[in-house]
Design a protein around this motif. Structure first.
Motif, PDB file in Angstrom:
ATOM      1  N   PRO A  64     -38.015  55.255 -59.089  1.00  0.00           N
ATOM      2  CA  PRO A  64     -39.191  53.598 -57.985  1.00  0.00           C
ATOM      3  C   PRO A  64     -37.533  52.938 -57.882  1.00  0.00           C
ATOM      4  CG  PRO A  64     -40.910  53.944 -59.005  1.00  0.00           C
ATOM      5  CD  PRO A  64     -39.855  54.782 -59.654  1.00  0.00           C
ATOM      6  N   ALA A  65     -36.887  52.934 -59.358  1.00  0.00           N
ATOM      7  CA  ALA A  65     -36.028  52.273 -59.227  1.00  0.00           C
ATOM      8  C   ALA A  65     -34.525  52.643 -58.560  1.00  0.00           C
ATOM      9  CB  ALA A  65     -35.208  51.790 -60.696  1.00  0.00           C
ATOM     10  N   MET A  66     -34.452  54.498 -58.716  1.00  0.00           N
ATOM     11  CA  MET A  66     -33.692  55.039 -57.811  1.00  0.00           C
ATOM     12  C   MET A  66     -33.531  55.194 -56.344  1.00  0.00           C
ATOM     13  SD  MET A  66     -33.575  58.223 -60.356  1.00  0.00           S
ATOM     14  CE  MET A  66     -32.467  58.949 -58.761  1.00  0.00           C
ATOM     15  N   ALA A  67     -34.850  55.186 -55.721  1.00  0.00           N
ATOM     16  CA  ALA A  67     -35.447  55.528 -54.790  1.00  0.00           C
ATOM     17  C   ALA A  67     -34.753  53.737 -54.081  1.00  0.00           C
ATOM     18  CB  ALA A  67     -36.743  55.276 -53.984  1.00  0.00           C
ATOM     19  N   GLN A  68     -35.152  52.621 -54.743  1.00  0.00           N
ATOM     20  CA  GLN A  68     -34.770  51.035 -54.042  1.00  0.00           C
ATOM     21  C   GLN A  68     -33.360  51.299 -54.033  1.00  0.00           C
ATOM     22  OE1 GLN A  68     -36.365  48.266 -57.359  1.00  0.00           O
ATOM     23  NE2 GLN A  68     -38.183  48.208 -56.128  1.00  0.00           N
ATOM     24  N   ALA A  69     -33.325  51.765 -55.069  1.00  0.00           N
ATOM     25  CA  ALA A  69     -30.881  51.496 -55.062  1.00  0.00           C
ATOM     26  C   ALA A  69     -30.576  51.837 -53.895  1.00  0.00           C
ATOM     27  CB  ALA A  69     -30.649  52.646 -56.363  1.00  0.00           C
ATOM     28  N   ASP A  70     -31.742  53.494 -53.539  1.00  0.00           N
ATOM     29  CA  ASP A  70     -30.960  54.241 -52.807  1.00  0.00           C
ATOM     30  C   ASP A  70     -31.035  53.526 -50.895  1.00  0.00           C
ATOM     31  OD1 ASP A  70     -32.095  57.185 -53.615  1.00  0.00           O
ATOM     32  OD2 ASP A  70     -30.271  56.574 -54.189  1.00  0.00           O
ATOM     33  N   GLU A  71     -32.079  52.325 -50.995  1.00  0.00           N
ATOM     34  CA  GLU A  71     -32.093  51.397 -49.292  1.00  0.00           C
ATOM     35  C   GLU A  71     -30.783  51.132 -49.113  1.00  0.00           C
ATOM     36  OE1 GLU A  71     -36.886  50.704 -49.708  1.00  0.00           O
ATOM     37  OE2 GLU A  71     -35.532  49.029 -50.889  1.00  0.00           O
ATOM     38  N   GLY A  72     -29.899  50.657 -50.436  1.00  0.00           N
ATOM     39  CA  GLY A  72     -28.774  50.273 -49.700  1.00  0.00           C
ATOM     40  C   GLY A  72     -28.748  48.731 -49.946  1.00  0.00           C
ATOM     41  N   LYS A  73     -27.517  47.973 -49.604  1.00  0.00           N
ATOM     42  CA  LYS A  73     -27.416  46.703 -49.698  1.00  0.00           C
ATOM     43  C   LYS A  73     -27.560  45.835 -48.686  1.00  0.00           C
ATOM     44  CE  LYS A  73     -26.042  45.970 -54.913  1.00  0.00           C
ATOM     45  NZ  LYS A  73     -27.380  45.001 -55.528  1.00  0.00           N
ATOM     46  N   ILE A  74     -26.944  46.729 -47.265  1.00  0.00           N
ATOM     47  CA  ILE A  74     -26.299  45.193 -46.565  1.00  0.00           C
ATOM     48  C   ILE A  74     -27.612  46.550 -45.126  1.00  0.00           C
ATOM     49  CG2 ILE A  74     -24.512  45.463 -44.660  1.00  0.00           C
ATOM     50  CD1 ILE A  74     -21.997  45.796 -46.777  1.00  0.00           C
ATOM     51  N   GLN A  75     -27.500  45.419 -44.036  1.00  0.00           N
ATOM     52  CA  GLN A  75     -28.633  45.975 -43.268  1.00  0.00           C
ATOM     53  C   GLN A  75     -27.822  45.385 -42.008  1.00  0.00           C
ATOM     54  OE1 GLN A  75     -32.936  47.165 -43.485  1.00  0.00           O
ATOM     55  NE2 GLN A  75     -33.217  44.751 -42.717  1.00  0.00           N
ATOM     56  N   PHE A  76     -27.724  45.936 -40.957  1.00  0.00           N
ATOM     57  CA  PHE A  76     -27.059  45.814 -39.951  1.00  0.00           C
ATOM     58  C   PHE A  76     -28.884  45.728 -38.393  1.00  0.00           C
ATOM     59  CE2 PHE A  76     -23.118  46.242 -41.210  1.00  0.00           C
ATOM     60  CZ  PHE A  76     -22.327  45.481 -40.563  1.00  0.00           C
ATOM     61  N   LYS A  77     -29.261  44.358 -37.770  1.00  0.00           N
ATOM     62  CA  LYS A  77     -30.224  44.618 -36.816  1.00  0.00           C
ATOM     63  C   LYS A  77     -29.467  44.386 -35.493  1.00  0.00           C
ATOM     64  CE  LYS A  77     -33.663  43.148 -40.006  1.00  0.00           C
ATOM     65  NZ  LYS A  77     -34.677  41.752 -40.794  1.00  0.00           N
ATOM     66  N   LEU A  78     -29.725  44.890 -34.723  1.00  0.00           N
ATOM     67  CA  LEU A  78     -29.532  44.797 -33.121  1.00  0.00           C
ATOM     68  C   LEU A  78     -31.046  44.617 -32.297  1.00  0.00           C
ATOM     69  CD1 LEU A  78     -27.474  44.943 -30.882  1.00  0.00           C
ATOM     70  CD2 LEU A  78     -27.859  46.798 -30.261  1.00  0.00           C
ATOM     71  N   LEU A  79     -30.999  42.815 -31.802  1.00  0.00           N
ATOM     72  CA  LEU A  79     -32.197  41.997 -31.623  1.00  0.00           C
ATOM     73  C   LEU A  79     -32.081  41.916 -30.377  1.00  0.00           C
ATOM     74  CD1 LEU A  79     -32.264  40.612 -34.550  1.00  0.00           C
ATOM     75  CD2 LEU A  79     -33.789  42.484 -34.475  1.00  0.00           C
ATOM     76  N   GLY A  80     -33.079  41.643 -29.645  1.00  0.00           N
ATOM     77  CA  GLY A  80     -33.660  41.248 -28.521  1.00  0.00           C
ATOM     78  C   GLY A  80     -34.300  40.397 -28.616  1.00  0.00           C
ATOM     79  N   THR A  81     -33.872  38.600 -27.850  1.00  0.00           N
ATOM     80  CA  THR A  81     -34.050  37.397 -28.535  1.00  0.00           C
ATOM     81  C   THR A  81     -34.149  36.662 -27.465  1.00  0.00           C
ATOM     82  OG1 THR A  81     -32.673  37.913 -30.935  1.00  0.00           O
ATOM     83  CG2 THR A  81     -33.368  35.687 -30.399  1.00  0.00           C
ATOM     84  N   TYR A  82     -35.844  35.834 -27.788  1.00  0.00           N
ATOM     85  CA  TYR A  82     -36.415  35.296 -26.771  1.00  0.00           C
ATOM     86  C   TYR A  82     -36.550  34.004 -27.821  1.00  0.00           C
ATOM     87  CZ  TYR A  82     -38.611  33.377 -22.667  1.00  0.00           C
ATOM     88  OH  TYR A  82     -39.308  33.175 -22.403  1.00  0.00           O
ATOM     89  N   VAL A  83     -35.557  32.907 -26.739  1.00  0.00           N
ATOM     90  CA  VAL A  83     -35.040  31.638 -27.419  1.00  0.00           C
ATOM     91  C   VAL A  83     -35.622  30.686 -26.085  1.00  0.00           C
ATOM     92  CG1 VAL A  83     -33.596  29.413 -27.579  1.00  0.00           C
ATOM     93  CG2 VAL A  83     -33.544  31.916 -28.278  1.00  0.00           C
ATOM     94  N   MET A  84     -37.049  29.688 -27.007  1.00  0.00           N
ATOM     95  CA  MET A  84     -37.713  28.645 -26.347  1.00  0.00           C
ATOM     96  C   MET A  84     -37.504  27.540 -27.272  1.00  0.00           C
ATOM     97  SD  MET A  84     -41.300  30.860 -26.062  1.00  0.00           S
ATOM     98  CE  MET A  84     -40.934  31.650 -27.723  1.00  0.00           C
ATOM     99  N   PRO A  85     -36.056  26.337 -26.598  1.00  0.00           N
ATOM    100  CA  PRO A  85     -35.972  24.969 -27.110  1.00  0.00           C
ATOM    101  C   PRO A  85     -36.914  24.233 -26.370  1.00  0.00           C
ATOM    102  CG  PRO A  85     -34.455  25.717 -25.561  1.00  0.00           C
ATOM    103  CD  PRO A  85     -35.213  26.654 -25.593  1.00  0.00           C
ATOM    104  N   ASP A  86     -37.376  22.809 -26.784  1.00  0.00           N
ATOM    105  CA  ASP A  86     -38.031  22.205 -26.518  1.00  0.00           C
ATOM    106  C   ASP A  86     -36.786  21.082 -25.597  1.00  0.00           C
ATOM    107  OD1 ASP A  86     -39.365  19.685 -25.763  1.00  0.00           O
ATOM    108  OD2 ASP A  86     -40.241  19.103 -28.057  1.00  0.00           O
ATOM    109  N   GLY A  87     -36.294  20.453 -25.992  1.00  0.00           N
ATOM    110  CA  GLY A  87     -35.727  19.586 -24.932  1.00  0.00           C
ATOM    111  C   GLY A  87     -36.351  17.866 -24.395  1.00  0.00           C
ATOM    112  N   GLU A  88     -37.006  18.040 -25.186  1.00  0.00           N
ATOM    113  CA  GLU A  88     -38.180  16.071 -24.539  1.00  0.00           C
ATOM    114  C   GLU A  88     -36.962  14.685 -25.730  1.00  0.00           C
ATOM    115  OE1 GLU A  88     -41.511  15.899 -27.374  1.00  0.00           O
ATOM    116  OE2 GLU A  88     -41.938  14.048 -26.439  1.00  0.00           O
ATOM    117  N   ILE A  89     -36.870  13.786 -24.819  1.00  0.00           N
ATOM    118  CA  ILE A  89     -35.930  13.339 -25.161  1.00  0.00           C
ATOM    119  C   ILE A  89     -37.128  12.045 -25.953  1.00  0.00           C
ATOM    120  CG2 ILE A  89     -34.985  10.458 -24.433  1.00  0.00           C
ATOM    121  CD1 ILE A  89     -35.137  12.007 -21.047  1.00  0.00           C
ATOM    122  N   THR A  90     -36.373  11.451 -27.249  1.00  0.00           N
ATOM    123  CA  THR A  90     -37.225  11.030 -28.049  1.00  0.00           C
ATOM    124  C   THR A  90     -36.603   9.148 -28.363  1.00  0.00           C
ATOM    125  OG1 THR A  90     -35.256  11.324 -29.771  1.00  0.00           O
ATOM    126  CG2 THR A  90     -37.167  13.009 -29.968  1.00  0.00           C
TER     127      THR A  90
END
Length: 222
Positions: A18-44
């Protein structure tokens, strides 16, 4: 004695796998994502108003869908640090008082974000939770179309610090480092909006942004 030595070596190999398998996973990960942003914007709060806004004036900020790049470094198999890169764009419209009026146009925002994440190891499916800090940097904002006839010449949105919580899951696709990623973030941050007529501050309002940010895409870990 030979049997005991063989058993010990077998046990050590099983623990090392298991330790070797975890080491093989690598330390760096890149993600390319589609992101939906939903803000509020209310006046306080309304700090300055020389125009005379109608009583009960309230606003909302528009949603936006953008591509996002996430970069993640694994300190250990369970803990990682992540940052994201994107720019999102929003209008601010009145929903009461000045119903339907566009007050801010094309507000461009870079949400500089860093989170620390804890990952549960469930084989190829790894859920996680995280929390961190953000800095909302407004690159540009233009007066809304309905404010220009009133003499507004400039609109600004203040840059602000805030914090963020997140949860999601990484799903490995085979042993080559590729995967699928699902992520949800909730930001807690505001901004101060200012409308100027020439050099005169005509209106200043405080707003809750507090967006939900939902992402899905592909990942590569090495």
């Amino acid at each position: 004695m030979k049997k005991l030595l063989a058993a010990a070596l077998t046990g050590a190999a099983m623990l090392a796998t298991p330790a070797m398998a975890q080491a093989d996973e690598g330390k760096i990960q890149f993600k390319l994502l589609g992101t939906y942003v939903m803000p509020d914007g209310e006046i306080t709060s309304v700090n300055t108003d020389i125009v005379g806004l109608p009583a009960g004036t309230q606003t909302t900020a528009s949603d936006n869908f953008v591509p996002t790049l996430a970069i993640e470094y694994f300190v250990s198999p369970e803990f990682s640090i992540e940052t994201i890169c994107c720019m999102t764009q929003h209008d601010v419209d009145a929903v009461s008082g000045l119903t339907g009026a566009e007050l801010v146009s094309d507000g461009k925002l870079i949400p500089a974000t860093f989170t620390a994440k804890y990952h549960l190891n469930a084989g190829d499916v790894k859920p996680y939770v995280g929390a961190g800090a953000t800095y909302f940097w407004w690159v540009d904002a233009e007066p809304g179309a309905d404010t220009i006839p009133l003499g507004v010449t400039r609109t600004t949105l203040s840059d602000e610090f805030g914090f963020v919580v997140q949860a999601g899951v990484d799903i490995a696709l085979g042993d080559g480092g590729m995967g699928v990623a699902l992520d949800a973030k909730r930001y807690f941050v505001g901004t101060t909006a200012r409308w100027y007529a020439g050099d005169t501050l005509a209106i200043e309002t405080e707003h809750d942004l507090d967006p939900w940010v939902l992402s899905a895409g592909v990942s590569y870990r090495f």
